[in-house]
Design a protein around this motif. Structure first.
Motif, PDB file in Angstrom:
ATOM      1  N   ALA A 270       0.878  -1.102  -0.020  1.00  0.00           N
ATOM      2  CA  ALA A 270       0.008   0.187  -0.026  1.00  0.00           C
ATOM      3  C   ALA A 270       0.982   1.138  -0.287  1.00  0.00           C
ATOM      4  CB  ALA A 270      -0.916   0.086   1.197  1.00  0.00           C
ATOM      5  N   LEU A 271       0.366   2.380  -0.711  1.00  0.00           N
ATOM      6  CA  LEU A 271       1.278   3.574  -0.754  1.00  0.00           C
ATOM      7  C   LEU A 271       0.535   4.667   0.117  1.00  0.00           C
ATOM      8  CD1 LEU A 271       1.549   3.248  -4.536  1.00  0.00           C
ATOM      9  CD2 LEU A 271       3.184   2.351  -2.817  1.00  0.00           C
ATOM     10  N   GLY A 272       1.239   5.598   0.552  1.00  0.00           N
ATOM     11  CA  GLY A 272       0.797   6.749   1.025  1.00  0.00           C
ATOM     12  C   GLY A 272       1.623   7.986   0.413  1.00  0.00           C
ATOM     13  N   GLY A 273       1.073   9.274   0.528  1.00  0.00           N
ATOM     14  CA  GLY A 273       1.757  10.638   0.081  1.00  0.00           C
ATOM     15  C   GLY A 273       1.866  10.787  -1.309  1.00  0.00           C
ATOM     16  N   VAL A 274       1.149   9.495  -2.013  1.00  0.00           N
ATOM     17  CA  VAL A 274       1.029   9.851  -3.359  1.00  0.00           C
ATOM     18  C   VAL A 274      -0.377   9.848  -3.898  1.00  0.00           C
ATOM     19  CG1 VAL A 274       3.191   9.173  -3.888  1.00  0.00           C
ATOM     20  CG2 VAL A 274       1.311   7.446  -3.699  1.00  0.00           C
ATOM     21  N   ALA A 275      -1.570   9.483  -2.922  1.00  0.00           N
ATOM     22  CA  ALA A 275      -2.828   9.312  -3.630  1.00  0.00           C
ATOM     23  C   ALA A 275      -3.815   9.939  -2.741  1.00  0.00           C
ATOM     24  CB  ALA A 275      -3.087   7.953  -3.818  1.00  0.00           C
ATOM     25  N   THR A 276      -4.963   9.898  -3.409  1.00  0.00           N
ATOM     26  CA  THR A 276      -6.120  10.836  -2.576  1.00  0.00           C
ATOM     27  C   THR A 276      -6.684  10.009  -1.607  1.00  0.00           C
ATOM     28  OG1 THR A 276      -7.543   9.852  -4.450  1.00  0.00           O
ATOM     29  CG2 THR A 276      -6.446  12.267  -4.634  1.00  0.00           C
ATOM     30  N   THR A 277      -6.345   8.964  -1.441  1.00  0.00           N
ATOM     31  CA  THR A 277      -6.752   7.767  -0.552  1.00  0.00           C
ATOM     32  C   THR A 277      -5.664   7.031  -0.117  1.00  0.00           C
ATOM     33  OG1 THR A 277      -7.363   6.057  -1.812  1.00  0.00           O
ATOM     34  CG2 THR A 277      -8.939   7.770  -1.264  1.00  0.00           C
ATOM     35  N   PRO A 278      -5.529   6.268   0.814  1.00  0.00           N
ATOM     36  CA  PRO A 278      -4.484   5.167   1.160  1.00  0.00           C
ATOM     37  C   PRO A 278      -4.647   4.099  -0.064  1.00  0.00           C
ATOM     38  CG  PRO A 278      -5.655   5.607   3.319  1.00  0.00           C
ATOM     39  CD  PRO A 278      -6.489   6.507   2.181  1.00  0.00           C
ATOM     40  N   TRP A 279      -3.494   3.949  -0.488  1.00  0.00           N
ATOM     41  CA  TRP A 279      -3.675   3.341  -2.118  1.00  0.00           C
ATOM     42  C   TRP A 279      -3.129   1.804  -2.202  1.00  0.00           C
ATOM     43  CZ3 TRP A 279      -6.330   5.408  -5.976  1.00  0.00           C
ATOM     44  CH2 TRP A 279      -6.045   4.949  -7.143  1.00  0.00           C
ATOM     45  N   ARG A 280      -3.886   0.925  -2.368  1.00  0.00           N
ATOM     46  CA  ARG A 280      -3.503  -0.526  -2.444  1.00  0.00           C
ATOM     47  C   ARG A 280      -2.692  -0.730  -3.939  1.00  0.00           C
ATOM     48  NH1 ARG A 280      -4.725  -5.119   0.925  1.00  0.00           N
ATOM     49  NH2 ARG A 280      -3.407  -6.852  -0.106  1.00  0.00           N
ATOM     50  N   ALA A 281      -1.738  -1.088  -4.039  1.00  0.00           N
ATOM     51  CA  ALA A 281      -0.731  -1.120  -5.087  1.00  0.00           C
ATOM     52  C   ALA A 281      -0.747  -2.469  -5.693  1.00  0.00           C
ATOM     53  CB  ALA A 281       0.669  -0.825  -5.275  1.00  0.00           C
ATOM     54  N   SER A 282      -2.189  -3.068  -6.161  1.00  0.00           N
ATOM     55  CA  SER A 282      -2.512  -4.469  -6.555  1.00  0.00           C
ATOM     56  C   SER A 282      -1.286  -4.929  -7.644  1.00  0.00           C
ATOM     57  CB  SER A 282      -3.584  -4.649  -6.976  1.00  0.00           C
ATOM     58  OG  SER A 282      -4.708  -4.344  -6.009  1.00  0.00           O
ATOM     59  N   ALA A 283      -1.364  -3.997  -8.603  1.00  0.00           N
ATOM     60  CA  ALA A 283      -0.434  -4.286  -9.913  1.00  0.00           C
ATOM     61  C   ALA A 283       0.977  -4.821  -9.412  1.00  0.00           C
ATOM     62  CB  ALA A 283      -0.357  -3.179 -10.813  1.00  0.00           C
TER      63      ALA A 283
END
Length: 338
Positions: A270-283
């Motif tokens: 999961a990513l932070g600081g780069v998305a409008t929500t907490p972001w799951r990086a499934s790819a």
């Protein structure tokens, strides 16, 4: 100077009942580290604060059952230093210890942390501010007014999950770690209780960026649960920021992996600081699943995490920086396998 009514409640049910009686102008308060800030900026104008800090049972930390369960009023510092969390789920502990300052972590609650609002400079100083003349349109503060960040200073803005109405970054660290571990949010409201996966708790901005959370009026977060899993030990929260302490992420990655020998059986990223929500990086997860992890493969996964990025004039650096943060986090997590 606005008058504000203030009341204490002894139970979560009493808090919800008080909210229903008072109406939508009420707000819950526990640690108070965010709501007071928003009030000073003229973003929040509550007519009634309902203090839940005396409710027994909302501050519990339970680690002996089938799930980790954190009462919403549990302090960030207490959760971060819990022995089970620290030793078996370092991604959770690190996400809390790398957030804010020690003083704030001693007051701020894990439930309140879920509901942080963005630190976008245009949101915090936008139209409607009582502390300065409002000159910046912000759709979060004044729906339909526009987004000054899109054609303005966008170095810290999101590159994932953006829309033509908003590019504000979700600010939290803790929610990113929870996203990687498939946490569930327990909620009590006027219609009863319900459980919401953290992935469904946050809303993409689309054309309604002022609606950030999937909460109904009067609903109160009562607890956060995290499924117990062996992937917790092989995990990390890796955060890059402009200064080492008390700064929000430019890029962060929460990574947990399950290994089979030298191969990754499964990964959660999961990513932070780069998305409008907490972001799951499934790819990115798919790139490394079933593969022997190497630095080259980890970087490939990092680039996959940002394949759909939409950059602006000053934040394009986040895609390469983010790819490398993901790669480093994968290598750190893999080294921690039991």
């Amino acid at each position: 100077m606005r008058g504000v009514n203030y009341s204490f409640v002894e139970t979560a049910e009493a808090a919800v009942a008080q909210f229903s009686k008072t109406g939508s102008s009420a707000r819950y308060i526990a640690g108070g580290t965010n709501i007071y800030d928003l009030m000073k900026l003229g973003i929040e104008h509550p007519a009634h604060l309902i203090d839940i800090s005396r409710i027994e049972g909302l501050d519990t930390i339970e680690t002996s059952g089938d799930v980790l369960r954190f009462g919403s009023r549990a302090l960030m510092a207490d959760v971060a230093h819990d022995p089970v969390v620290r030793e078996q789920y370092p991604v959770l502990a690190e996400s809390l210890l790398k957030a804010a300052s020690q003083q704030l972590r001693n007051m701020a609650t894990v439930g309140g942390n879920l509901l942080q609002r963005t630190r976008c400079m245009y949101f915090r100083n936008g139209a409607g501010s009582s502390s300065m003349v409002g000159v910046y349109p912000c759709n979060k503060r004044n729906p339909g007014s526009g987004c000054a960040a899109i054609d303005g200073l966008d170095r810290t803005q999101a590159v994932l999950g953006t829309s033509d109405a908003c590019t504000a970054v979700a600010p939290g660290d803790w929610p990113v770690a929870l996203m990687a571990l498939d946490a569930v949010i327990e909620i009590l409201g006027p219609k009863g209780t319900r459980n919401v996966p953290v992935a469904d708790f946050y809303r993409l901005p689309k054309d309604t960026p002022h609606k950030e959370f999937n909460l109904e009026p009067g609903e109160l977060v009562t607890a956060i649960t995290v499924p117990k899993s062996s992937v917790g030990r092989a995990s990390t929260y890796h955060k890059i920021r402009d200064r080492e302490s008390y700064a929000f992420a430019l890029v962060s990655a929460a990574v947990a992996v399950e290994m089979s020998g030298e191969s990754i059986h499964s990964a959660r990223i999961a990513l932070g600081g780069v998305a409008t929500t907490p972001w799951r990086a499934s790819a990115a997860e798919r790139v490394v699943s079933g593969m022997v992890l190497t630095p080259e493969l980890a970087l490939e996964a990092g680039h996959a995490a940002f394949a759909g990025a939409r950059t602006g004039r000053q934040n394009a650096f986040k895609t390469e920086l983010g790819a490398r943060v993901v790669a480093d986090a994968l290598m750190i997590a893999a080294q921690r396998r039991a």
